[in-house]
Design a protein around this motif. Structure first.
Motif, PDB file in Angstrom:
ATOM      1  N   MET A   1       3.401 -10.097   4.067  1.00 18.94           N
ATOM      2  CA  MET A   1       1.925 -10.745   4.549  1.00 18.94           C
ATOM      3  C   MET A   1       1.310  -9.681   4.031  1.00 18.94           C
ATOM      4  SD  MET A   1       0.643  -9.682   8.722  1.00 18.94           S
ATOM      5  CE  MET A   1       0.947  -7.555   8.401  1.00 18.94           C
ATOM      6  N   ARG A   2      -0.360 -10.167   3.811  1.00 14.52           N
ATOM      7  CA  ARG A   2      -0.889  -9.052   2.432  1.00 14.52           C
ATOM      8  C   ARG A   2      -1.933  -9.055   3.663  1.00 14.52           C
ATOM      9  NH1 ARG A   2      -2.282  -8.618  -3.913  1.00 14.52           N
ATOM     10  NH2 ARG A   2      -3.648  -7.244  -3.147  1.00 14.52           N
ATOM     11  N   LYS A   3      -2.440  -7.820   3.125  1.00 18.36           N
ATOM     12  CA  LYS A   3      -4.108  -7.766   4.443  1.00 18.36           C
ATOM     13  C   LYS A   3      -4.923  -6.389   3.931  1.00 18.36           C
ATOM     14  CE  LYS A   3      -5.246  -5.491   9.396  1.00 18.36           C
ATOM     15  NZ  LYS A   3      -5.206  -4.478   8.923  1.00 18.36           N
ATOM     16  N   ASP A   4      -5.780  -7.270   3.636  1.00 16.49           N
ATOM     17  CA  ASP A   4      -6.451  -6.472   2.573  1.00 16.49           C
ATOM     18  C   ASP A   4      -7.734  -6.022   3.422  1.00 16.49           C
ATOM     19  OD1 ASP A   4      -5.074  -6.239   0.119  1.00 16.49           O
ATOM     20  OD2 ASP A   4      -6.457  -7.823  -0.483  1.00 16.49           O
ATOM     21  N   ILE A   5      -8.046  -4.554   3.044  1.00 17.57           N
ATOM     22  CA  ILE A   5      -9.213  -4.011   4.558  1.00 17.57           C
ATOM     23  C   ILE A   5      -9.677  -3.763   3.352  1.00 17.57           C
ATOM     24  CG2 ILE A   5      -9.412  -1.305   5.256  1.00 17.57           C
ATOM     25  CD1 ILE A   5      -6.627  -1.276   5.993  1.00 17.57           C
ATOM     26  N   PHE A  54      -6.809   1.643  10.251  1.00 18.14           N
ATOM     27  CA  PHE A  54      -5.650   2.530  10.405  1.00 18.14           C
ATOM     28  C   PHE A  54      -4.266   3.177  11.954  1.00 18.14           C
ATOM     29  CE2 PHE A  54      -9.925   2.623   7.612  1.00 18.14           C
ATOM     30  CZ  PHE A  54      -8.873   1.864   6.359  1.00 18.14           C
ATOM     31  N   ASP A 184      -2.993  -6.301 -10.898  1.00 19.63           N
ATOM     32  CA  ASP A 184      -3.336  -6.681  -9.505  1.00 19.63           C
ATOM     33  C   ASP A 184      -2.603  -5.277  -8.503  1.00 19.63           C
ATOM     34  OD1 ASP A 184      -4.179  -8.342  -7.554  1.00 19.63           O
ATOM     35  OD2 ASP A 184      -2.671  -9.020  -6.807  1.00 19.63           O
ATOM     36  N   ASP A 185      -2.334  -4.625 -10.040  1.00 16.62           N
ATOM     37  CA  ASP A 185      -1.687  -3.448  -8.654  1.00 16.62           C
ATOM     38  C   ASP A 185      -2.405  -2.125  -9.478  1.00 16.62           C
ATOM     39  OD1 ASP A 185      -0.261  -3.637 -11.131  1.00 16.62           O
ATOM     40  OD2 ASP A 185       1.178  -2.583 -10.783  1.00 16.62           O
TER      41      ASP A 185
END
Lengths: 217, 217
Positions: A1-5, A54, A184-185
């Motif tokens: 699950m990717r959750k970008d802030i 956070f 991407d990294d």
């Protein structure tokens, strides 16, 4: 699950850190979200939401503990660890960045400077000798490097970024006036100074128009 | 009627200008909004909306005329006029900004440098003599000054900004690591370098977490 802030939140975090430091210096021990909100011109609910990204911080009825929140945000920003930065480009800007203590006081250390001008080899900046680009791979293999700073002309920036990515760099602070393509990294933080002064100019023009409208001109 | 254009749009305008210049250098005469969109990673409708803030541009079926759009955006950014900039703070960063041609090529000229260190008086940077702060008012009265650049420590920045505002400055490019309070008719563009490297650090930490999640670590 990717959750970008969101980058808007990311942008506010160093600002919270800065204001909390200011409150500490003022000798303040606790701050309510309302006070912090007024000081920073951000709503109190925005502050809570930002911090919740956070993990949130135990704000009770009597507000935040200034020192503790400052420390926690410092950790979020990674300031509890040292970062080694290498500068690519020993021109005026590279020299200026290597000469200030504005970054080392937050645990970001300039550990090497590289330039493709052989004549600069060995020139000292703030006790750091300028190395040639030939020495980059060897230096990278033998030393810990956390971030690279690009203070080179736009036309060389992508090529140098590619080389750094191949070496394994994961973070680039890019002062070259060009957008870099990286895997991407790898993260890039741009400081496009010419863009910045153009925004100032555009904002000045817009503000002047508004003032004229308000004055009925 | 006050209608402020969002800072997100303001931020994209210099970027359009930069990419159109790039297309011109590549010899491209026309560009479709789809091509520009892909190149810049912005949607085509976003591009149209952004440009509409400034009156819109006759994009027909066959796209935008690159040179004309570049010129029009240059005008929006005020680049068709010269801007005289004075630098307050003749330290390394002030010197670096005064030494580059990155701004003069866009019509932003550093015309004077001031420093409160009397010993620097007369030191030349790129043909510009450093003046003392005592000379500021007199200089300002006798010369056109469009923007002031603050490359001084945070603790002096507000005081110097107040002095500049009193002299009549309407635009401040602020490199001091502090947010300035200025009247409503003055615009400030911040370049907070310590904030910037902290954002890089935070983004690096977040990206690393995501990569670990994706790799099932």
């Amino acid at each position: 699950m990717r959750k970008d802030i969101s980058q808007v939140v990311i942008k506010r975090m160093p600002r919270y850190y800065r204001y909390l430091r200011y409150l500490m210096d003022e000798g303040k021990e606790r701050v309510s979200s309302a006070e912090l909100s007024e000081l920073m011109s951000v709503t109190a609910s925005q502050i809570r939401q930002d911090l919740n990204n956070f993990g949130g911080f135990g704000q009770q009825g009597y507000g935040y503990n200034v020192k503790k929140l400052h420390e926690e945000i410092g950790k979020i920003l990674g300031l509890d660890k040292t970062h080694n930065l290498i500068i690519i480009g020993g021109g005026n800007l590279g020299k200026a960045l290597a000469s200030t203590d504005a970054f080392s006081k937050h645990n970001f250390y300039i550990t090497a400077v590289f330039d493709n001008n052989e004549k600069l080899k060995g020139t000292m900046i703030n006790d750091i000798p300028i190395r040639t680009m030939d020495e980059l791979d060897d230096y990278y293999a033998k030393n810990r490097v956390d971030m690279a700073v690009l203070t080179i002309p736009a036309e060389h920036a992508q090529e140098v970024a590619d080389r750094l990515v191949k070496l394994g760099i994961k973070a680039i602070w890019n002062f070259a006036q060009v957008d870099l393509e990286v895997p991407d990294d790898v993260v890039v933080q741009n400081v496009h100074l010419a863009d910045s002064v153009m925004r100032l100019s555009l904002n000045m023009i817009q503000r002047e128009k508004q003032v004229n409208i308000e004055n009925g001109k």
